[in-house]
Design an enzyme around this catalytic site. Structure first.
Site, PDB file in Angstrom:
ATOM      1  N   HIS A 260       0.827  -1.207   0.000  1.00 57.82           N
ATOM      2  CA  HIS A 260       0.000   0.000   0.000  1.00 57.82           C
ATOM      3  C   HIS A 260       0.864   1.260   0.000  1.00 57.82           C
ATOM      4  O   HIS A 260       0.429   2.309  -0.462  1.00 57.82           O
ATOM      5  CB  HIS A 260      -0.956  -0.005   1.193  1.00 57.82           C
ATOM      6  CG  HIS A 260      -2.116  -0.934   1.015  1.00 57.82           C
ATOM      7  ND1 HIS A 260      -3.432  -0.545   1.181  1.00 57.82           N
ATOM      8  CD2 HIS A 260      -2.164  -2.237   0.660  1.00 57.82           C
ATOM      9  CE1 HIS A 260      -4.232  -1.584   0.940  1.00 57.82           C
ATOM     10  NE2 HIS A 260      -3.481  -2.617   0.633  1.00 57.82           N
TER      11      HIS A 260
ATOM     12  N   VAL B 238       1.576   3.572  -4.208  1.00 61.06           N
ATOM     13  CA  VAL B 238       1.070   4.947  -4.338  1.00 61.06           C
ATOM     14  C   VAL B 238       2.258   5.915  -4.300  1.00 61.06           C
ATOM     15  O   VAL B 238       2.890   6.082  -3.258  1.00 61.06           O
ATOM     16  CB  VAL B 238       0.080   5.288  -3.195  1.00 61.06           C
ATOM     17  CG1 VAL B 238      -0.419   6.721  -3.328  1.00 61.06           C
ATOM     18  CG2 VAL B 238      -1.083   4.304  -3.180  1.00 61.06           C
TER      19      VAL B 238
ATOM     20  N   GLY C 256       5.174   5.516  -5.072  1.00 60.96           N
ATOM     21  CA  GLY C 256       6.460   4.885  -4.775  1.00 60.96           C
ATOM     22  C   GLY C 256       6.717   4.708  -3.289  1.00 60.96           C
ATOM     23  O   GLY C 256       5.921   5.127  -2.443  1.00 60.96           O
TER      24      GLY C 256
ATOM     25  N   GLU D  65      -2.785   9.844   2.934  1.00 54.47           N
ATOM     26  CA  GLU D  65      -2.932   8.492   2.352  1.00 54.47           C
ATOM     27  C   GLU D  65      -3.542   7.519   3.362  1.00 54.47           C
ATOM     28  O   GLU D  65      -4.337   6.650   3.014  1.00 54.47           O
ATOM     29  CB  GLU D  65      -1.564   7.949   1.909  1.00 54.47           C
ATOM     30  CG  GLU D  65      -1.011   8.585   0.648  1.00 54.47           C
ATOM     31  CD  GLU D  65       0.356   8.014   0.272  1.00 54.47           C
ATOM     32  OE1 GLU D  65       0.605   6.820   0.523  1.00 54.47           O
ATOM     33  OE2 GLU D  65       1.176   8.768  -0.282  1.00 54.47           O
TER      34      GLU D  65
ATOM     35  N   HIS E   7      -0.570 -13.114  -0.089  1.00 47.02           N
ATOM     36  CA  HIS E   7      -1.858 -13.492   0.490  1.00 47.02           C
ATOM     37  C   HIS E   7      -1.817 -14.853   1.173  1.00 47.02           C
ATOM     38  O   HIS E   7      -2.770 -15.246   1.833  1.00 47.02           O
ATOM     39  CB  HIS E   7      -2.955 -13.471  -0.595  1.00 47.02           C
ATOM     40  CG  HIS E   7      -3.350 -12.092  -1.000  1.00 47.02           C
ATOM     41  ND1 HIS E   7      -4.140 -11.822  -2.108  1.00 47.02           N
ATOM     42  CD2 HIS E   7      -3.060 -10.888  -0.449  1.00 47.02           C
ATOM     43  CE1 HIS E   7      -4.314 -10.509  -2.210  1.00 47.02           C
ATOM     44  NE2 HIS E   7      -3.673  -9.923  -1.222  1.00 47.02           N
ATOM     45  N   THR E   8      -0.705 -15.571   1.026  1.00 45.89           N
ATOM     46  CA  THR E   8      -0.562 -16.845   1.728  1.00 45.89           C
ATOM     47  C   THR E   8      -0.612 -16.653   3.246  1.00 45.89           C
ATOM     48  O   THR E   8      -0.894 -17.585   3.988  1.00 45.89           O
ATOM     49  CB  THR E   8       0.739 -17.575   1.307  1.00 45.89           C
ATOM     50  OG1 THR E   8       0.765 -18.870   1.892  1.00 45.89           O
ATOM     51  CG2 THR E   8       1.978 -16.820   1.732  1.00 45.89           C
TER      52      THR E   8
ATOM     53  N   ASP F 138      -5.291 -21.690   2.839  1.00 44.86           N
ATOM     54  CA  ASP F 138      -5.789 -22.766   3.681  1.00 44.86           C
ATOM     55  C   ASP F 138      -5.490 -22.419   5.137  1.00 44.86           C
ATOM     56  O   ASP F 138      -4.368 -22.029   5.470  1.00 44.86           O
ATOM     57  CB  ASP F 138      -5.079 -24.069   3.298  1.00 44.86           C
ATOM     58  CG  ASP F 138      -5.719 -25.258   3.979  1.00 44.86           C
ATOM     59  OD1 ASP F 138      -5.254 -25.588   5.087  1.00 44.86           O
ATOM     60  OD2 ASP F 138      -6.660 -25.834   3.428  1.00 44.86           O
TER      61      ASP F 138
ATOM     62  N   SER G 255      -2.356 -23.360   6.924  1.00 47.74           N
ATOM     63  CA  SER G 255      -1.105 -22.793   6.419  1.00 47.74           C
ATOM     64  C   SER G 255      -1.107 -21.262   6.491  1.00 47.74           C
ATOM     65  O   SER G 255      -0.225 -20.610   5.973  1.00 47.74           O
ATOM     66  CB  SER G 255      -0.911 -23.241   4.966  1.00 47.74           C
ATOM     67  OG  SER G 255       0.234 -22.663   4.407  1.00 47.74           O
TER      68      SER G 255
ATOM     69  N   ASP H  84       4.410 -19.514   2.356  1.00 45.78           N
ATOM     70  CA  ASP H  84       4.777 -20.655   1.503  1.00 45.78           C
ATOM     71  C   ASP H  84       3.931 -20.639   0.226  1.00 45.78           C
ATOM     72  O   ASP H  84       3.184 -19.697  -0.016  1.00 45.78           O
ATOM     73  CB  ASP H  84       4.589 -21.976   2.264  1.00 45.78           C
ATOM     74  CG  ASP H  84       3.154 -22.162   2.770  1.00 45.78           C
ATOM     75  OD1 ASP H  84       2.233 -21.488   2.245  1.00 45.78           O
ATOM     76  OD2 ASP H  84       2.943 -22.982   3.690  1.00 45.78           O
TER      77      ASP H  84
END
Length: 327
Positions: free
Chosen positions: A70, A74, A76, A89, A191-192, A248, A251, A256
């Site tokens: 984030h 925006v 840099g 921001e 997102h893991t 999951d 995890s 990973d």
């Protein structure tokens, strides 16, 4: 966010500032702070504080990865996201749920005691994220430092990819940062360790897919859709803030490649994630990351690249004394 006009605006803005990128990147260097902090090892100080936090709260990895995206997405990697105040921001809707600011502040406070006015807030963000990833995976990677902090933080500059973006829409955004679609697939692997909330998937994926009342996204595994609708995200307003894991659950605290295996099984929660597998142009990359251990070394490389987007160096900007306000 998600509108064509907003997407065009972000392209125009990014192209306008891309001229800064090459010069700035050229002036970044490994070990920039060596010998500049009264005999203190700046990177060791940051590492120690991050490791202590990680041992108490491993969610800090997900928080810092999101904060970094984030931030760098925006104008840099310039510390603009850290500024407090009306219309900054930080106050833009996509940033209201960003966390980890307190850790950046703690690090800055410690470094100011050791060498006032030397280490930029934008470098602290980069180093802290690297060290959180290292704490999670045991794998370190080099990042170049020497960034300066920009004297700008405006909420209307914030046009980040929406949770329902198609691959072409998301890839267009990443291109404005000088990143490829392969970089995009690798970076979304953050997102893991991520979570979202039911409000982000109820309308678009569970209850009115394609704007049709009662329609569920056919690209979602039917068993997963049923679980969401029955237990996690029932179609009532009271479920809006319920937590949805992006990987999951077993995890969810590990950095990973299991996120990509979920996409192969059509079990991605966010549409922007599942689209990586649904779209033929990126599916091969999802397969590569799911079926090999390449994520382990490609992810740090992509993070280092993200961390050098549109940086200020030399005499540009400033080195803030407090990360939440301009000097």
């Amino acid at each position: 966010m998600g509108h064509t006009k907003a997407a065009v605006l972000v392209v125009v803005l990014a192209v306008a500032v891309l001229g800064l990128a090459t010069d700035g990147q050229a002036q970044l260097q490994n070990g920039f702070y060596t010998g500049k902090c009264r005999g203190n090892d700046v990177e060791a100080v940051v590492r120690g504080i991050v490791k202590a936090r990680f041992s108490q709260d491993n969610a800090i990895v997900a928080h810092l990865l999101r904060l970094l995206f984030h931030e760098c997405g925006v104008n840099g990697c310039d510390g603009g996201l850290l500024i407090d105040g009306t219309g900054t921001e930080k106050t833009a809707k996509p940033n209201l749920s960003v966390k980890g600011y307190d850790l950046i502040t703690n690090i800055k406070t410690e470094l100011e005691k050791r060498c006032p006015g030397v280490v930029s807030c934008s470098d602290i963000e980069i180093l802290a994220t690297r060290d959180a990833v290292n704490a999670s995976t045991g794998q370190g990677y080099a990042v170049r430092t020497g960034r300066r902090d920009r004297r700008r933080s405006v909420a209307t500059d914030v046009n980040l990819p929406g949770q329902d973006f198609t691959v072409p829409q998301a890839a267009a955004f990443f291109r404005t940062l000088g990143l490829s679609s392969d970089d995009m697939v690798v970076l979304l692997g953050a997102h893991t360790v991520g979570v979202t909330h039911c409000s982000m998937i109820k309308k678009s994926r569970l209850y009115s897919y394609g704007g049709k009342a009662g329609a569920t996204d056919p690209s979602m595994d039917p068993e997963l859709a049923s679980t969401y609708k029955t237990y996690v995200c029932p179609n009532t307003a009271s479920s809006d803030n319920n937590i949805v894991f992006l990987d999951d659950r077993s995890s969810a605290s590990k950095l990973d490649n299991s996120f990509y295996k979920m996409l192969q099984r059509r079990r991605g929660a966010l549409m922007v994630d599942q689209n990586l597998y649904n779209d033929g142009s990126t599916r091969w990359m999802v397969d590569r990351l799911a079926n090999t251990d390449h994520f382990r070394w490609l992810f740090p490389q992509a993070l280092a690249k993200l961390g050098e987007v549109n940086v200020l160096t030399g005499t540009q900007g400033e080195v803030r004394r407090v990360c939440t306000k301009f000097n």
